[in-house]
Motif scaffolding. Structure first.
Motif, mmCIF file in Angstrom:
data_model
loop_
_atom_site.group_PDB
_atom_site.id
_atom_site.type_symbol
_atom_site.label_atom_id
_atom_site.label_comp_id
_atom_site.label_asym_id
_atom_site.label_seq_id
_atom_site.Cartn_x
_atom_site.Cartn_y
_atom_site.Cartn_z
ATOM 1 N N TRP A 580 1.253 -1.455 0.334
ATOM 2 C CA TRP A 580 -0.040 0.145 -0.308
ATOM 3 C C TRP A 580 0.686 1.028 -0.194
ATOM 4 O O TRP A 580 0.099 2.506 0.331
ATOM 5 C CB TRP A 580 -1.086 -0.204 1.476
ATOM 6 C CG TRP A 580 -1.967 -0.976 1.217
ATOM 7 C CD1 TRP A 580 -1.924 -2.228 2.025
ATOM 8 C CD2 TRP A 580 -3.066 -1.296 0.279
ATOM 9 N NE1 TRP A 580 -3.034 -2.935 1.911
ATOM 10 C CE2 TRP A 580 -3.602 -2.563 0.733
ATOM 11 C CE3 TRP A 580 -3.497 -0.822 -0.236
ATOM 12 C CZ2 TRP A 580 -4.934 -3.162 0.386
ATOM 13 C CZ3 TRP A 580 -4.592 -1.306 -1.147
ATOM 14 C CH2 TRP A 580 -5.176 -2.474 -0.739
ATOM 15 N N ASN A 581 2.074 1.391 0.175
ATOM 16 C CA ASN A 581 2.899 2.275 -0.282
ATOM 17 C C ASN A 581 3.074 3.339 -1.125
ATOM 18 O O ASN A 581 2.232 4.532 -0.354
ATOM 19 C CB ASN A 581 4.674 2.580 -0.618
ATOM 20 C CG ASN A 581 5.008 0.869 -1.368
ATOM 21 O OD1 ASN A 581 3.949 0.963 -2.627
ATOM 22 N ND2 ASN A 581 5.835 1.341 -2.058
ATOM 23 N N ASP A 638 -4.692 0.206 -8.406
ATOM 24 C CA ASP A 638 -4.184 -0.491 -9.460
ATOM 25 C C ASP A 638 -3.371 -0.183 -10.342
ATOM 26 O O ASP A 638 -3.257 1.200 -10.874
ATOM 27 C CB ASP A 638 -5.905 -0.853 -10.370
ATOM 28 C CG ASP A 638 -4.924 -0.965 -12.062
ATOM 29 O OD1 ASP A 638 -3.911 -1.852 -11.957
ATOM 30 O OD2 ASP A 638 -5.723 -2.282 -12.283
ATOM 31 N N LEU A 639 -2.384 -0.126 -10.042
ATOM 32 C CA LEU A 639 -0.704 0.378 -9.955
ATOM 33 C C LEU A 639 -1.121 0.872 -11.335
ATOM 34 O O LEU A 639 -0.201 1.369 -12.229
ATOM 35 C CB LEU A 639 -0.399 -0.309 -9.407
ATOM 36 C CG LEU A 639 0.336 0.360 -7.554
ATOM 37 C CD1 LEU A 639 1.749 -0.146 -7.502
ATOM 38 C CD2 LEU A 639 0.221 1.751 -7.878
ATOM 39 N N LEU A 660 5.847 5.734 -17.468
ATOM 40 C CA LEU A 660 5.550 5.622 -16.304
ATOM 41 C C LEU A 660 4.648 4.462 -16.080
ATOM 42 O O LEU A 660 3.794 4.064 -16.426
ATOM 43 C CB LEU A 660 4.945 6.504 -15.414
ATOM 44 C CG LEU A 660 5.645 6.524 -13.976
ATOM 45 C CD1 LEU A 660 6.715 7.540 -13.595
ATOM 46 C CD2 LEU A 660 4.213 8.068 -13.027
ATOM 47 N N THR A 661 5.960 3.495 -15.334
ATOM 48 C CA THR A 661 5.685 2.423 -14.338
ATOM 49 C C THR A 661 5.389 1.976 -13.156
ATOM 50 O O THR A 661 5.624 2.733 -12.433
ATOM 51 C CB THR A 661 6.960 1.334 -14.757
ATOM 52 O OG1 THR A 661 7.992 2.102 -13.621
ATOM 53 C CG2 THR A 661 7.268 2.002 -16.484
ATOM 54 N N GLU A 666 6.626 3.130 -7.301
ATOM 55 C CA GLU A 666 6.986 2.979 -6.031
ATOM 56 C C GLU A 666 8.080 3.380 -5.159
ATOM 57 O O GLU A 666 8.365 3.751 -4.449
ATOM 58 C CB GLU A 666 7.440 1.208 -5.551
ATOM 59 C CG GLU A 666 5.868 0.922 -6.365
ATOM 60 C CD GLU A 666 6.260 -0.857 -6.407
ATOM 61 O OE1 GLU A 666 7.001 -1.587 -6.812
ATOM 62 O OE2 GLU A 666 5.003 -1.945 -6.492
ATOM 63 N N ALA A 667 9.280 4.263 -6.276
ATOM 64 C CA ALA A 667 10.227 3.938 -6.269
ATOM 65 C C ALA A 667 10.097 5.584 -5.601
ATOM 66 O O ALA A 667 11.024 6.479 -4.928
ATOM 67 C CB ALA A 667 11.451 4.053 -7.608
#
Length: 817
Positions: A580-581, A638-639, A660-661, A666-667
């Motif tokens: 969930w970050n 949904d990432l 974008l990925t 996440e980074a």
């Protein structure tokens, strides 16, 4: 097996005695919980008087799975004598390795082991864990949930630690030796004759991880040592130091070991093994967290991420530093045993866990041994020397009633928490007990329905968090003090056993989550508090009127938040959640509105990581954060879809020309959390402290310290109300009279402009207002002298004593009847 005669080995005679003790305990109790309560006191690893290690594990999963006794061992890993547990750089370490067979009794494994090295302040002791060979021949491990030290985190082996030596060498032993005696009256006496620590008069909440640049308990202890030296030398404190004094208690946000991200480098990684050695890459954990994402396992140990030496002694040193001040400060532990992070299930036997819950795993308080272990974890942690315990989310301690088919509040378990006895420096005592309990939360109408007194009614000595201290209070909004009047009035009526005040880790965070751009779904932002959002938020949680209301007039124990006192940023910092970050960061989008100024973003000390990703301005970052929050909401997190949507706005990420990925998001989330943690560290905000403000806040707190009687509820001859009609100003005012037996016969008259346009007040005008209320006592009009006048109003004092109060300004007059 290691054939070295000096290697670890099981001592058969002492082990047989241990097993006989176990059988005796079982036979002497008809109740499973009573037996488990006694058995759990010897679980874990303890140093015996003859220098051996007595170890015990509750192992129901092994017994249920049919693992034979002969397949179960204690794995002992003894490090080099010069291993530095405080080093955060990952390095390879080779440990001497032994496997020692243990004896089984029922669902437990026991043994007395020779050859284990106990840890001390000076050196790391032997690490240990249970290990067994599974049916397929693989070696599996089990952590000790009752460990005293986990230098490489709860997912690594625990450390065998000499806690008796830690207790014997603590510098505040006399503080405990005199509890409940005529020498030091810092405790009352329970019905069974044990001393119980008395409540504080006022308290400061501190997040150890951001309290200093060092981010450690040692760093915070050094700050209090420096303050103590200045006080003993009668030196003036620096402006920032004043924010930490004038209290007789501090509440530390949780200092328990935390969950770890599975995607981040581990702090314990086994590289290779032989029968006689194990090589692992180790580091002191560097997890960023506000403290509440605990795994329960090793709750009895301090969180190694905030131990710069890697030694549990740091927690005792901080407590001793507080106890050793010229005016001792009590230390309250914030205990979050109401749930476990999802990864906690990896470290706990299945019977500890009831199932999924709101915050991860819902613990099973009805399982007798699990119930006993939870209480033993509390006892061991508090035995580091805490004066008080704040039970986080007491309304979340619920169990399942199969007959009713529903959950119920496990008040008997909360009562068991209250009955736990501490022993420090040879003295047994019970701590000051505080519950955070908003039941019937999370029922939809909980804010209206909760009395915040469910547990104080059950435990007459206990305290609860008050309704204005609970999480969802936002004093930056206009009409907050008007709409919350009924709750504020309750504090006057029966707040003597409430923790009061509006600034804490929860409320400030909720303030930063308000969307300041939404005009139609909530009250507008209070325009009188400041010229910009950061100034508004600072003033909302730290202003003279609120401080004087809670410290100089109302009952209860007022609590402030160190970040609010310092007017430093505060947000939800957590890098321990792989799933969930990004969502957590997206929910913090409004942090930029409320906490970050253009000058802050331009400062080279701040937002280094986010800037390195390509963000060059605060506006650019805000645009991206707003879009991220909207995309997370629209896609139901949904990432892949979030990344695709955000690619359309051409974010400034380096290397994102092809879109974008999820990995890039996440980074970004990781960079954000680390930047916010650095930005929120209090050391950065020392030079921003205003001399006049910090002096006056300290003077206000000292005012209360000199009048402990203010903690009591208002009596019939006292008065508290607000002026109505408001006519643009929410003016609170009231009269308090020192009770018989107080050091001085005095009366206090408070008036505070809690929000709104400036208003002139005087004892005459307040007396006239009160005269219109048939239930009000008569307010005298003569003999009043100003005792506390907030800075903005002090220039307009006249004779007779009238004062014009601007927004968030207040006055307290004093007279001797």
């Amino acid at each position: 097996m290691n054939s070295d005669p000096d290697a670890c080995r099981l001592l058969e005679g002492p082990t047989a005695e241990l097993l006989a003790w176990h059988r005796g305990v079982q036979s002497s109790h008809d109740d499973d919980f009573a037996a488990a309560t006694e058995l759990t006191t010897r679980l874990g690893a303890h140093l015996t008087t003859d220098g051996h290690a007595e170890v015990g594990f509750w192992t129901p999963d092994l017994v249920d799975a049919g693992v034979p006794e002969s397949a179960v061992y204690l794995e002992v890993l003894t490090p080099p004598a010069d291993l530095d547990p405080g080093a955060t750089d990952a390095r390879e370490v080779t440990f001497d390795r032994s496997r020692v067979p243990l004896e089984r009794e029922g669902e437990y494994h026991w043994g007395v082991v020779a050859g284990m090295r106990p840890g001390t302040r000076e050196r790391v002791g032997s690490l240990y864990r249970l290990t067994y060979r599974s049916a397929d021949g693989a070696w599996e491990t089990i952590a000790d949930p009752l460990a005293y030290s986990v230098p490489f985190g709860p997912f690594a082996p625990a450390e065998f630690y000499d806690v008796d030596r830690l207790d014997e060498t603590r510098s505040d032993r006399r503080y405990f030796e005199t509890l409940g005696t005529d020498d030091e009256r810092v405790a009352t006496t329970d019905d069974d004759g044990l001393p119980r620590i008395e409540p504080a008069t006022s308290m400061l909440e501190i997040h150890p991880g951001t309290a200093t640049n060092r981010g450690s308990l040692a760093g915070l202890a050094d700050e209090y040592e420096s303050i103590g030296e200045a006080q003993r030398g009668d030196e003036d404190l620096d402006a920032w130091q004043r924010n930490f004094v004038g209290y007789d208690a501090v509440q530390l946000m949780p200092v328990e070991p935390l969950t770890e991200s599975e995607d981040s480098p581990a702090f314990w990684t086994v590289d290779s093994t032989t029968e006689e050695s194990l090589t692992a890459t180790v580091a002191r954990p560097g997890a960023i967290n506000w403290g509440y994402d605990i795994v329960v396992s090793a709750f009895s140990a301090p969180n190694p991420a905030i131990l710069e030496s890697g030694r549990p002694d740091e927690l005792v040193d901080l407590i001793a530093a507080c106890h050793g001040l010229p005016r001792p400060i009590k230390v309250v532990f914030d205990v979050a045993l109401g749930h476990a992070d999802d990864r906690g299930a990896e470290l706990l036997a299945d019977r500890f866990v009831l199932g999924p819950g709101m915050y991860g795993k819902h613990l099973d308080y009805t399982e007798p041994t699990a119930r006993a272990v939870f209480l033993e974890l509390q006892r061991r942690k508090m035995d580091f020397g805490a004066d008080g315990i704040r039970v986080d989310g007491a309304q979340d301690f619920t169990s399942y009633d199969p007959e009713a088919g529903e959950m119920y509040h496990d008040d008997e378990f909360l009562a068991e928490m209250d009955r736990v006895v501490q022993e420090v420096a040879g003295t047994e005592y019970r701590p000051w007990m505080i519950y955070e309990d908003g039941r019937p939360w999370p029922r939809e109408d909980w804010e209206l329905a909760s009395s915040y007194r469910a547990l104080t009614e059950q435990h007459p000595h206990a305290f609860q968090w008050s309704p204005v201290t609970f999480a969802h209070n936002t004093p930056a909004l206009l009409t907050f003090w008007a709409t919350k009047w009924w709750r504020i009035r309750e504090i006057g009526e029966f707040g003597s056993r409430w923790i009061t005040g509006v600034a804490n880790h929860d409320t400030v965070r909720r303030g930063t989550q308000i969307d300041p751009t939404t005009a139609f779904t909530r009250s507008p932002i209070n325009p009188y508090l400041g010229d910009g959002f950061p100034e508004t938020l600072d003033e909302a949680y730290d202003n003279a009127a609120a401080s004087m209301l809670f410290h100089a007039f109302l009952p209860g124990v007022p609590m402030d938040f160190a970040h609010a006192n310092m007017r430093a940023p505060w947000g939800f910092v957590r890098d321990t959640d792989d799933t969930w970050n990004v969502k957590v960061v997206a929910e913090e989008a409004n942090f930029l509105h409320w906490q970050v100024r253009e000058s802050d973003f331009a400062d080279d000390r701040f937002f280094e990581r986010v800037k390195s990703l390509g963000f060059e301005s605060l506006a650019e970052l805000q645009t991206f954060m707003d879009a991220l929050a909207a995309a997370v909401d629209a896609t139901d997190y949904d990432l892949d879809a979030v990344a695709a949507m955000l690619s359309a706005i051409d974010p400034p990420f380096e290397g994102s020309d092809d879109g974008l990925t999820p990995a890039a998001l996440e980074a970004y989330a990781d960079a954000w959390v680390r930047d916010v943690e650095a930005f929120s560290t209090l050391d950065h905000w020392r030079d921003a402290q205003v001399e006049r403000r910090t002096r006056f806040r300290l003077r206000t707190r000292e005012f209360r310290q000199e009048r402990e009687w203010l903690r009591g509820d208002l009596r019939d001859d006292e008065y508290f109300t607000y002026r109505h009609p408001t006519e643009g100003t929410v003016l609170y005012y009231g009269l308090r009279r020192a009770p018989p037996g107080a050091p001085d016969a005095e009366e206090l008259l408070f008036a505070g402009n809690m929000e709104g346009v400036a208003v002139e007040v005087s004892p005459d005008s307040l007396a006239a207002d009160a005269a219109a209320d048939a239930n009000a006592p008569s307010i005298p009009t003569d003999g009043w002298d100003p005792a506390l006048v907030s800075a903005g109003a002090e220039e307009v004092i006249a004779s007779p004593p009238a004062v014009t109060l601007g927004n968030a300004e207040a006055v307290v007059w004093r007279r001797e009847p």
